[in-house]
Design a protein around this motif. Structure first.
Motif, PDB file in Angstrom:
ATOM      1  N   VAL A  77     144.424  63.243  -9.774  1.00  0.00           N
ATOM      2  CA  VAL A  77     143.443  63.633  -8.751  1.00  0.00           C
ATOM      3  C   VAL A  77     142.452  62.501  -8.499  1.00  0.00           C
ATOM      4  O   VAL A  77     142.119  62.186  -7.340  1.00  0.00           O
ATOM      5  CB  VAL A  77     142.723  64.928  -9.169  1.00  0.00           C
ATOM      6  N   ASN A  78     141.978  61.861  -9.553  1.00  0.00           N
ATOM      7  CA  ASN A  78     141.015  60.762  -9.389  1.00  0.00           C
ATOM      8  C   ASN A  78     141.648  59.556  -8.706  1.00  0.00           C
ATOM      9  O   ASN A  78     141.000  58.894  -7.884  1.00  0.00           O
ATOM     10  CB  ASN A  78     140.442  60.358 -10.750  1.00  0.00           C
ATOM     11  N   ILE A  79     142.912  59.259  -9.040  1.00  0.00           N
ATOM     12  CA  ILE A  79     143.594  58.155  -8.364  1.00  0.00           C
ATOM     13  C   ILE A  79     143.762  58.466  -6.888  1.00  0.00           C
ATOM     14  O   ILE A  79     143.574  57.605  -6.022  1.00  0.00           O
ATOM     15  CB  ILE A  79     144.970  57.893  -9.033  1.00  0.00           C
ATOM     16  N   GLY A  80     144.089  59.713  -6.564  1.00  0.00           N
ATOM     17  CA  GLY A  80     144.223  60.092  -5.160  1.00  0.00           C
ATOM     18  C   GLY A  80     142.912  60.000  -4.410  1.00  0.00           C
ATOM     19  O   GLY A  80     142.885  59.548  -3.252  1.00  0.00           O
ATOM     20  N   ASN A  81     141.817  60.396  -5.045  1.00  0.00           N
ATOM     21  CA  ASN A  81     140.516  60.319  -4.380  1.00  0.00           C
ATOM     22  C   ASN A  81     140.044  58.882  -4.211  1.00  0.00           C
ATOM     23  O   ASN A  81     139.370  58.550  -3.227  1.00  0.00           O
ATOM     24  CB  ASN A  81     139.479  61.121  -5.176  1.00  0.00           C
ATOM     25  N   ALA A  82     140.398  58.009  -5.176  1.00  0.00           N
ATOM     26  CA  ALA A  82     139.900  56.640  -5.136  1.00  0.00           C
ATOM     27  C   ALA A  82     140.758  55.725  -4.272  1.00  0.00           C
ATOM     28  O   ALA A  82     140.225  54.826  -3.604  1.00  0.00           O
ATOM     29  CB  ALA A  82     139.811  56.080  -6.556  1.00  0.00           C
ATOM     30  N   THR A  83     142.043  55.912  -4.281  1.00  0.00           N
ATOM     31  CA  THR A  83     142.945  54.982  -3.590  1.00  0.00           C
ATOM     32  C   THR A  83     143.699  55.616  -2.428  1.00  0.00           C
ATOM     33  O   THR A  83     144.302  54.894  -1.628  1.00  0.00           O
ATOM     34  CB  THR A  83     143.972  54.422  -4.582  1.00  0.00           C
ATOM     35  N   GLY A  84     143.716  56.917  -2.349  1.00  0.00           N
ATOM     36  CA  GLY A  84     144.499  57.570  -1.308  1.00  0.00           C
ATOM     37  C   GLY A  84     145.962  57.732  -1.650  1.00  0.00           C
ATOM     38  O   GLY A  84     146.744  58.246  -0.829  1.00  0.00           O
ATOM     39  N   ILE A  85     146.385  57.299  -2.846  1.00  0.00           N
ATOM     40  CA  ILE A  85     147.770  57.450  -3.284  1.00  0.00           C
ATOM     41  C   ILE A  85     147.938  58.857  -3.846  1.00  0.00           C
ATOM     42  O   ILE A  85     147.331  59.211  -4.862  1.00  0.00           O
ATOM     43  CB  ILE A  85     148.144  56.404  -4.346  1.00  0.00           C
ATOM     44  N   ALA A  86     148.735  59.657  -3.201  1.00  0.00           N
ATOM     45  CA  ALA A  86     148.893  61.067  -3.580  1.00  0.00           C
ATOM     46  C   ALA A  86     149.920  61.184  -4.694  1.00  0.00           C
ATOM     47  O   ALA A  86     151.134  61.216  -4.437  1.00  0.00           O
ATOM     48  CB  ALA A  86     149.304  61.890  -2.368  1.00  0.00           C
ATOM     49  N   LEU A  87     149.447  61.214  -5.935  1.00  0.00           N
ATOM     50  CA  LEU A  87     150.332  61.449  -7.072  1.00  0.00           C
ATOM     51  C   LEU A  87     150.437  62.931  -7.402  1.00  0.00           C
ATOM     52  O   LEU A  87     151.511  63.424  -7.746  1.00  0.00           O
ATOM     53  CB  LEU A  87     149.838  60.675  -8.297  1.00  0.00           C
ATOM     54  N   PHE A  88     149.322  63.645  -7.282  1.00  0.00           N
ATOM     55  CA  PHE A  88     149.350  65.084  -7.532  1.00  0.00           C
ATOM     56  C   PHE A  88     150.060  65.793  -6.378  1.00  0.00           C
ATOM     57  O   PHE A  88     149.741  65.592  -5.213  1.00  0.00           O
ATOM     58  CB  PHE A  88     147.925  65.626  -7.679  1.00  0.00           C
TER      59      PHE A  88
END
Length: 291
Positions: A141-152
């Motif tokens: 979730v934090n990676i998605g919020n910071a980079t826009g890369i949707a892992l979740f």
């Protein structure tokens, strides 16, 4: 005048007859214990819903293949099947490729921290999977919020999740298998002009095919039937088979005949792959377990 040959005496090393009969009885009971659930699944998958919902009968009153047709429309089973195939296939390929390079480096080279790395890789298998569920969820979730890369909620995030479990065991098993491959083969390849990668792919990998197949089967089975992380890390678009089977249970009714039919269909790839690769799998597990 007829003569009868004397009975052949029993060897002193032969097992007692009581032991032989006890073994036969035990194996018969064990076979029945294993095959009984399979019979229940197959027979229930061929019954109409009203027969499955009532009292269970060992001999069905009527047979129908309608459940095997309805499973594809009751839930989007084809989409779940494709998601599982993509996720399990990608996780298997990544796990095998990374494990081959990592295990070859640990098996053939000396470097600082080698023992610590090996122990750390193996120690990760001691922790239950649920221990990593919340940390991975927060990281994605934090990676998605910071980079826009949707892992979740994506297939890529689920593949990375499965690598955290299959990769350590794969590396550890291939280390043991590569250690069993004589180093003289590497040296002969280097003398013939091959570099380290050439020796790996031309000599070591062909000799380690059973171990690599065992790693691939383990990684695929781990990803194919996993439920915990797939139920949290996926959505309606990326849902896999193990979670999608829950769709046959609604608030008002459970389609037990379709559940059994879908479970059998889901098991076909794993069972077929295991039967085809059984020889390599047994050899790989046996050689990788001892040094």
């Amino acid at each position: 005048m007829s003569s009868t040959s004397p009975a052949r005496p029993r060897s002193p090393m032969a097992a007692p007859r009581s032991f032989l009969w006890a073994r036969r009885i035990f194996l018969t009971l064990l076979t029945g214990f294993v095959l009984l659930p399979v019979y229940v699944m197959v027979s229930s998958s061929l019954k109409p819903l009203e027969d499955v919902s009532g009292t269970f009968r060992w001999l069905p009153s009527g047979l129908t293949i309608r459940p095997y047709i309805d499973i594809w429309s009751t839930v989007p089973l084809a989409k779940y099947f494709m998601n599982s195939a993509l996720v399990a296939g990608a996780a298997t390929v990544c796990s095998v490729v990374i494990a081959v390079f990592a295990a070859y480096a640990v098996s053939r080279y000396r470097f600082r921290g080698k023992r610590v790395f090996t122990v750390t890789v193996l120690s990760t298998q001691m922790f239950p999977g649920i221990l990593f569920l919340l940390p991975l969820f927060l990281i994605y979730v934090n990676i998605g919020n910071a980079t826009g890369i949707a892992l979740f909620g994506s297939r890529g995030g689920l593949i990375l999740t499965y690598l955290t479990f299959s990769l350590p065991f794969s590396i550890w098993m291939l280390i043991g298998y590569f250690d069993s491959v004589p180093r003289d083969l590497d040296e002969a390849a280097l003398v013939d002009g091959c570099g380290p990668l050439g020796a790996l792919f031309r000599v070591v990998v062909p000799a380690a095919i059973p171990g690599i197949v065992a790693v691939a089967v383990y990684a695929f089975m781990t990803a194919w039937g996993e439920v915990l992380f797939a139920s949290v890390m996926t959505n309606d678009t990326t849902r896999t088979l193990a979670v999608g089977l829950q769709g046959y249970a609604t608030q008002t009714e459970v389609y037990w005949n379709q559940v059994m039919a879908a479970s059998l269909v889901v098991s076909v790839p794993v069972v077929a792959g295991f039967l085809l690769l059984q020889r390599y799998l047994v050899a790989g597990l046996t050689a990788g377990a001892v040094k």
